[in-house]
Scaffold this motif. Structure first.
Motif, PDB file in Angstrom:
ATOM      1  N   ASN A  41       0.693  -1.246   0.097  1.00 16.99           N
ATOM      2  CA  ASN A  41       0.043   0.098  -0.006  1.00 16.99           C
ATOM      3  C   ASN A  41       0.777   1.438   0.110  1.00 16.99           C
ATOM      4  O   ASN A  41       0.557   2.337  -0.720  1.00 16.99           O
ATOM      5  N   PHE A  42       2.113   1.150   0.835  1.00 22.23           N
ATOM      6  CA  PHE A  42       2.891   2.321   0.795  1.00 22.23           C
ATOM      7  C   PHE A  42       3.642   2.545  -0.657  1.00 22.23           C
ATOM      8  O   PHE A  42       3.326   3.711  -1.030  1.00 22.23           O
ATOM      9  N   ILE A  43       3.822   1.526  -0.989  1.00 21.68           N
ATOM     10  CA  ILE A  43       4.676   1.819  -2.730  1.00 21.68           C
ATOM     11  C   ILE A  43       3.327   2.084  -3.867  1.00 21.68           C
ATOM     12  O   ILE A  43       3.710   3.162  -4.428  1.00 21.68           O
ATOM     13  N   ARG A  44       2.281   1.645  -3.710  1.00 26.74           N
ATOM     14  CA  ARG A  44       1.275   1.850  -4.488  1.00 26.74           C
ATOM     15  C   ARG A  44       0.829   3.505  -4.470  1.00 26.74           C
ATOM     16  O   ARG A  44       0.339   4.050  -5.400  1.00 26.74           O
ATOM     17  N   TYR A  45       0.985   3.778  -3.124  1.00 23.64           N
ATOM     18  CA  TYR A  45       0.471   5.184  -2.932  1.00 23.64           C
ATOM     19  C   TYR A  45       1.490   6.294  -3.383  1.00 23.64           C
ATOM     20  O   TYR A  45       1.253   7.197  -3.963  1.00 23.64           O
ATOM     21  N   TYR A  46       2.819   6.091  -2.923  1.00 33.61           N
ATOM     22  CA  TYR A  46       3.882   6.819  -3.055  1.00 33.61           C
ATOM     23  C   TYR A  46       4.546   6.793  -4.584  1.00 33.61           C
ATOM     24  O   TYR A  46       5.013   7.605  -5.033  1.00 33.61           O
TER      25      TYR A  46
END
Length: 183
Positions: A41-46
Motif C-alpha cells: 500500500n505504501f508503494i502503490r500510494y507513493y
C-alpha cells in the motif's frame, strides 16, 4: 556476501544479524500478510506520486476484462529504461497483481531486492526453467525482453529496442500457446 563479510570482520553484530535475517526471510516460503500489505500500500500510494502520477492506460478495451482475461498472457514490457519506471508502475499496479513479473536471475537472488519485491508484488526469476514452470502453471507473465542491454541504450530522444538474441520468450509462448502483448 561482501556486506556480510565486512559486518563480521568489523564485529558489527547487529548489522550481521539484520543481513542474515533479511537473507533468510527473502528465501523462506511465506504468504503475504499484514507487513507485506502495508509495504504494498505504501508503494502503490507513493510510487506513482514519485513519477508524477503515472498510470496504466490501455488502447481500446483493457486486456484484463472479458474473454481475453481467461487466456494466459505474456506482457513484453518496453521500454526497459534506465530507471524501469513503466515496469515499476505496472509491478505495483493493483490490476496487474495476478501477473508474475520476471527479473534477472542474478537480481532476483539479491536478498534485499528479493524481499522488497516479494512484499511489493508478484516477482519471479527470468531463468528459462523458471519461466517454463510459470507457463506450465498457467500464470500470466511480464518481462522486459531487452533487459540490461536495453537499459543502457536509453535515450530521451530516440526509442531504442534491444531484441537481438532475445527470441526465447517468443518460442516459449508459441510452444505453450500464450498470447504475447507488447506494452
Amino acid at each position: 556476501p561482501i556486506l556480510l563479510l565486512a559486518a563480521i570482520m568489523h564485529k558489527w553484530y547487529i548489522t550481521t544479524g539484520i543481513i542474515l535475517l533479511i537473507t533468510i526471510m527473502s528465501h523462506t516460503p511465506w504468504k503475504k500478510g499484514f507487513l507485506s500489505n502495508c509495504l504494498m500500500n505504501f508503494i502503490r500510494y507513493y510510487h506513482p506520486r514519485y513519477y508524477n502520477g503515472a498510470t496504466v492506460v490501455y488502447e481500446g478495451e483493457s486486456p484484463l476484462t472479458g474473454d481475453e482475461k481467461k487466456k494466459q498472457t505474456f506482457y513484453a514490457i518496453h521500454p526497459h529504461g534506465a530507471f524501469c519506471i513503466g515496469w515499476s508502475i505496472l509491478f505495483v499496479s493493483p490490476e496487474m497483481s495476478h501477473v508474475r513479473f520476471c527479473f534477472s536471475p542474478i537480481l532476483f537472488q539479491s536478498p534485499f531486492f528479493r524481499l522488497f519485491s516479494r512484499c511489493a508484488g508478484n516477482p519471479g526469476s527470468a531463468a528459462k526453467p523458471d519461466m517454463i514452470k510459470y507457463m506450465k502453471n498457467g500464470e500470466d507473465l511480464a518481462l522486459p525482453p531487452g533487459g540490461f542491454e536495453e537499459a543502457t541504450l536509453t535515450s530521451p530522444s530516440v526509442d531504442r529496442v534491444y531484441i537481438k538474441k532475445r527470441a526465447g520468450f517468443i518460442k516459449l509462448c508459441l510452444k505453450y500457446g500464450i498470447a504475447v502483448r507488447p506494452t
